[in-house]
Design an enzyme around this catalytic site. Structure first.
Site, PDB file in Angstrom:
ATOM      1  N   HIS A   1       0.841  -1.202   0.000  1.00 35.69           N
ATOM      2  CA  HIS A   1       0.000   0.000   0.000  1.00 35.69           C
ATOM      3  C   HIS A   1       0.883   1.263   0.000  1.00 35.69           C
ATOM      4  O   HIS A   1       0.696   2.174  -0.811  1.00 35.69           O
ATOM      5  CB  HIS A   1      -0.911  -0.051   1.238  1.00 35.69           C
ATOM      6  N   GLU A   2       1.854   1.293   0.923  1.00 36.05           N
ATOM      7  CA  GLU A   2       2.736   2.474   1.018  1.00 36.05           C
ATOM      8  C   GLU A   2       3.606   2.621  -0.223  1.00 36.05           C
ATOM      9  O   GLU A   2       3.861   3.730  -0.684  1.00 36.05           O
ATOM     10  CB  GLU A   2       3.613   2.381   2.269  1.00 36.05           C
TER      11      GLU A   2
ATOM     12  N   HIS B   1       1.812   4.471  -2.899  1.00 35.70           N
ATOM     13  CA  HIS B   1       1.903   5.931  -2.708  1.00 35.70           C
ATOM     14  C   HIS B   1       3.270   6.435  -3.179  1.00 35.70           C
ATOM     15  O   HIS B   1       3.374   7.426  -3.894  1.00 35.70           O
ATOM     16  CB  HIS B   1       1.787   6.300  -1.227  1.00 35.70           C
TER      17      HIS B   1
HETATM   18 ZN   LIG Z   1      -2.338   5.188   2.302  1.00 36.55          ZN
END
Ligand SMILES: [Zn+2]
Length: 378
Positions: free
Chosen positions: A69-70, A73
């Site tokens: 998830h990170e 980003h």
């Molecule tokens: Zn996030």
């Protein structure tokens, strides 16, 4: 922001440093424990060893999911030309440090959105594997993977809650920013919303505790409290930025710098400068011009027995590799440079000469001096 304490570097992915916060250890144990309870409860004929192994697997896959998830980003940030400092895993997720707001609401929206999207995608993947593997895998293992599908879905949903600094809060902020044209106003509203959501979670946690669910109650209360703090500190950071807008670099910098001549030996530089004064770096001047910066870090890289024979000139960092601002540069911009730069220092240069150095501790010192003055003026 969001600092609990120490964090450890665990590796580097696609050039991005990945760190683990000390709070993570507690959380990892808590997740493993609650997964263990869950598995032994749902699959009663699983041995406690197998349940523990599955709980550990689930925890590893959970943090793997958070990391992915990170990374989503971080990679989109990089693709949009925003430098990513690092990723830190902590509490209920992770944080990607990048100055996303430096580029405008459109990029912030995109970078925020890709996180929950990725978690949704992972949820789908885990769901498919759990479904297809139902006949091949053992029931508890398929069940654990199915649980991870739900966890990732929950992660996507939780992150979409419109409270800053969650992804949903960032989406909200970028929308208000776009509509109002004011980043400060947008951050203020998104931060209030984040604090509101945080308190709701705390209340939910207390309700769960009262209902007798210890793990769930602590979990929710913890996340809620964390969100309140994070939302508050993001707004305080913005306030700091606004406060610094009216201040110039020369008001904050440490001036009256001592200068090291370039022909000095490293040994003399250590004895006469670094050991005597509490500074991590000194400008190196030649005929009234600064030609470089000698840092303690740079000196340490040279073996100690070579210090007497090595010259400062050969081990200084050229001025061109330093972050440099003018004396009248606005401090809110300098703050960004200070947070971005790896050296943790900004040089104030006038007519080719370093006239001051700004480090985070100079800023703290300035704020400490300024705050009481401000309070008495009101
Ligand atoms: Zn996030």
């Amino acid at each position: 922001m969001l600092v609990f304490g120490a964090s450890w570097r665990v590796g580097r992915i696609a050039g991005i440093e990945v760190r683990v916060d000390s709070s993570w250890v507690v959380i990892a144990l808590l997740i493993t424990y609650s997964m263990y309870l869950q598995i032994s409860q749902v699959y009663e004929d699983t041995s406690s060893g197998a349940a523990l192994a599955l709980a550990i697997l689930a925890t590893v896959l959970f943090f793997g999911s958070v990391l992915v998830h990170e990374l989503a980003h971080a990679l989109v940030s990089q693709a949009r030309g925003i430098r990513v400092q690092d990723i830190t895993l902590f509490l209920f997720g992770g944080a990607t440090r990048a100055r996303v707001e430096s580029r405008g609401p459109g990029d912030e929206f995109l970078i925020a959105l890709v996180g929950p999207l990725t978690s949704g995608l992972l949820a789908g993947l885990f769901g498919i594997v759990a479904g297809l593997g139902r006949d091949v895998l053992s029931t508890p293992l398929a069940g654990t993977l199915g649980y991870l599908a739900w966890t990732n879905l929950l992660l996507a949903a939780f992150n979409l809650i419109p409270g800053f600094p969650l992804d949903g809060g960032r989406l909200l902020r970028s929308a208000i920013w776009k509509a109002s044209g004011s980043l400060a106003r947008a951050t203020y509203i998104a931060s209030l919303s984040g604090q509101g959501v945080g308190w709701l979670l705390v209340a939910g946690g207390v309700a769960w505790l009262l209902a007798g669910d210890l793990a769930g109650g602590i979990w929710f209360g913890f996340i809620g409290w964390f969100l309140v703090q994070a939302a508050r500190s993001s707004y305080q950071e913005l306030q700091l930025q606004q406060l610094l807008r009216g201040v110039e670099a020369e008001d904050v910098m440490a001036g009256d710098l001592l200068r090291i001549p370039p022909e000095l030996s490293l040994q003399d530089a250590v004895d006469d400068y670094f050991m005597r004064y509490d500074h991590g770096a000194f400008p190196v001047d030649e005929q009234g011009r600064t030609i470089g910066l000698l840092t303690l870090r740079g000196v340490r890289r040279v073996p100690r027995n070579e210090w007497p024979t090595r010259r400062v000139r050969d081990h200084m960092v050229p001025l061109s590799e330093q972050v440099v601002v003018a004396p009248d540069a606005r401090m809110d911009g300098v703050l960004g440079k200070l947070q971005d730069g790896e050296a943790g220092r900004v040089l104030v240069v006038q007519d080719g000469e370093v006239v001051g150095i700004i480090t985070p501790s100079d800023l703290t010192r300035w704020l400490r001096r300024w705050r009481p003055l401000d309070a008495s003026a009101r």
